[in-house]
Design a protein around this motif. Structure first.
Motif, mmCIF file in Angstrom:
data_model
loop_
_atom_site.group_PDB
_atom_site.id
_atom_site.type_symbol
_atom_site.label_atom_id
_atom_site.label_comp_id
_atom_site.label_asym_id
_atom_site.label_seq_id
_atom_site.Cartn_x
_atom_site.Cartn_y
_atom_site.Cartn_z
ATOM 1 N N THR A 48 -35.835 17.310 34.917
ATOM 2 C CA THR A 48 -35.391 16.379 33.940
ATOM 3 C C THR A 48 -34.032 16.691 33.469
ATOM 4 O O THR A 48 -33.291 15.643 32.943
ATOM 5 C CB THR A 48 -36.381 16.169 32.650
ATOM 6 N N ALA A 49 -33.591 17.846 33.551
ATOM 7 C CA ALA A 49 -32.213 18.344 33.252
ATOM 8 C C ALA A 49 -31.107 17.554 34.306
ATOM 9 O O ALA A 49 -30.032 17.141 33.830
ATOM 10 C CB ALA A 49 -31.913 19.875 33.274
ATOM 11 N N ILE A 50 -31.651 17.715 35.444
ATOM 12 C CA ILE A 50 -31.033 16.917 36.699
ATOM 13 C C ILE A 50 -30.835 15.413 36.296
ATOM 14 O O ILE A 50 -29.485 14.992 36.430
ATOM 15 C CB ILE A 50 -31.330 17.249 38.162
ATOM 16 N N GLN A 96 -26.931 11.047 33.983
ATOM 17 C CA GLN A 96 -26.624 9.976 33.285
ATOM 18 C C GLN A 96 -25.373 10.162 32.135
ATOM 19 O O GLN A 96 -25.263 8.968 31.590
ATOM 20 C CB GLN A 96 -28.101 9.497 32.151
ATOM 21 N N VAL A 97 -24.903 11.025 32.398
ATOM 22 C CA VAL A 97 -23.722 11.036 31.436
ATOM 23 C C VAL A 97 -22.381 11.277 32.306
ATOM 24 O O VAL A 97 -22.536 11.974 33.324
ATOM 25 C CB VAL A 97 -23.784 12.133 30.369
ATOM 26 N N SER A 151 -22.933 19.724 36.901
ATOM 27 C CA SER A 151 -24.127 20.430 36.351
ATOM 28 C C SER A 151 -25.483 19.998 37.049
ATOM 29 O O SER A 151 -26.243 20.816 37.500
ATOM 30 C CB SER A 151 -24.341 20.284 35.051
ATOM 31 N N ALA A 152 -25.347 18.715 37.490
ATOM 32 C CA ALA A 152 -26.638 18.391 38.033
ATOM 33 C C ALA A 152 -26.551 18.963 39.567
ATOM 34 O O ALA A 152 -27.614 19.410 40.235
ATOM 35 C CB ALA A 152 -26.714 16.790 38.397
#
Length: 229
Positions: free
Chosen positions: A182-184, A189-190, A196-197
């Protein structure tokens, strides 16, 4: 590959969720696998179908069913809430969703290991006066250990990567329910979140491959030791 505090938070939560999901589902997986491998009873095929249903259903459907069952307004969720047990939009809910999605993999690995055990060894132990529980604890369980270990590791890796059921059931709350997948998704989305992803994707691949390799190596070592004994 230096992770930011937010990224480390997602990694730590994923490890926590996967650990508890695997730990609490393992006894149930052993019981269900034993029942499917050794017992004949009405509804056996139905149980087998229910166990493997999360592999067939879209993960979002599983998450939605969990939400309908354990939301604070649902009868089951409201009852558990009175006992202080809350799953919806909590990390405990993420662990529950991960456990359900990983459960079929664990059961299948353990069942295959049980079916490969020579039942004559169990029968020999029983003829010497051992109770069914003692036969299971001293003969069946040790011989099934490679499958249990492999199933546990695979379930842990699956729990680490669970996304659809988790985000549907507990959303994507940083520090509470935001796991690696979910963090990926959130980073993608930003604007500027691709780096980071990508770091988390690489980490996910390493963890998954490491789990598969560890499962294979440990299973082979245990099997060799048992054969040598």
């Amino acid at each position: 590959m230096t992770l930011s505090p937010e990224e480390w938070q997602a990694v730590a939560l994923s490890l926590k969720v996967a650990f508890w999901a695997t730990l609490f589902s393992l006894p149930f997986a052993v019981f269900v696998a034993y029942a499917l491998a050794r017992w004949t009873f009405p509804g056996r095929q139905l149980l087998n179908g229910l166990v493997h249903l999360p592999l067939i259903l879209p993960p979002v459907v599983t998450g939605y069913l969990l939400l309908l069952t354990f939301s604070p307004r649902a009868p089951v969720g409201a009852f558990l809430g009175e006992l202080g047990i809350v799953f919806a939009f909590r990390w405990t809910g993420a662990a529950l969703a991960a456990a359900i999605m990983a459960f079929p993999l664990m059961v299948r690995a353990i069942r295959l290991s049980l079916e490969s055990v020579d039942m004559r060894l169990e029968q020999a132990s029983a003829t010497l006066g051992a109770s069914p529980f003692w036969v299971f604890a001293t003969v069946t369980l040790p011989l099934t250990l490679p499958g249990i270990l492999a199933g546990g590791i695979l379930a842990f890796a699956k729990a680490m990567g669970e996304f659809g059921a988790t985000i549907t059931f507990v959303s994507n709350i940083p520090g509470e329910t935001q796991t690696l997948p979910t963090a990926i998704y959130a980073f993608l989305q930003v604007p500027g979140g691709e780096s980071s992803a990508l770091r988390l994707v690489i980490l996910s691949v390493i963890v998954s491959m490491g789990a598969l390799v560890a499962s294979e190596i440990l299973s082979r070592r245990i099997t060799r030791r048992m054969e040598g004994a």
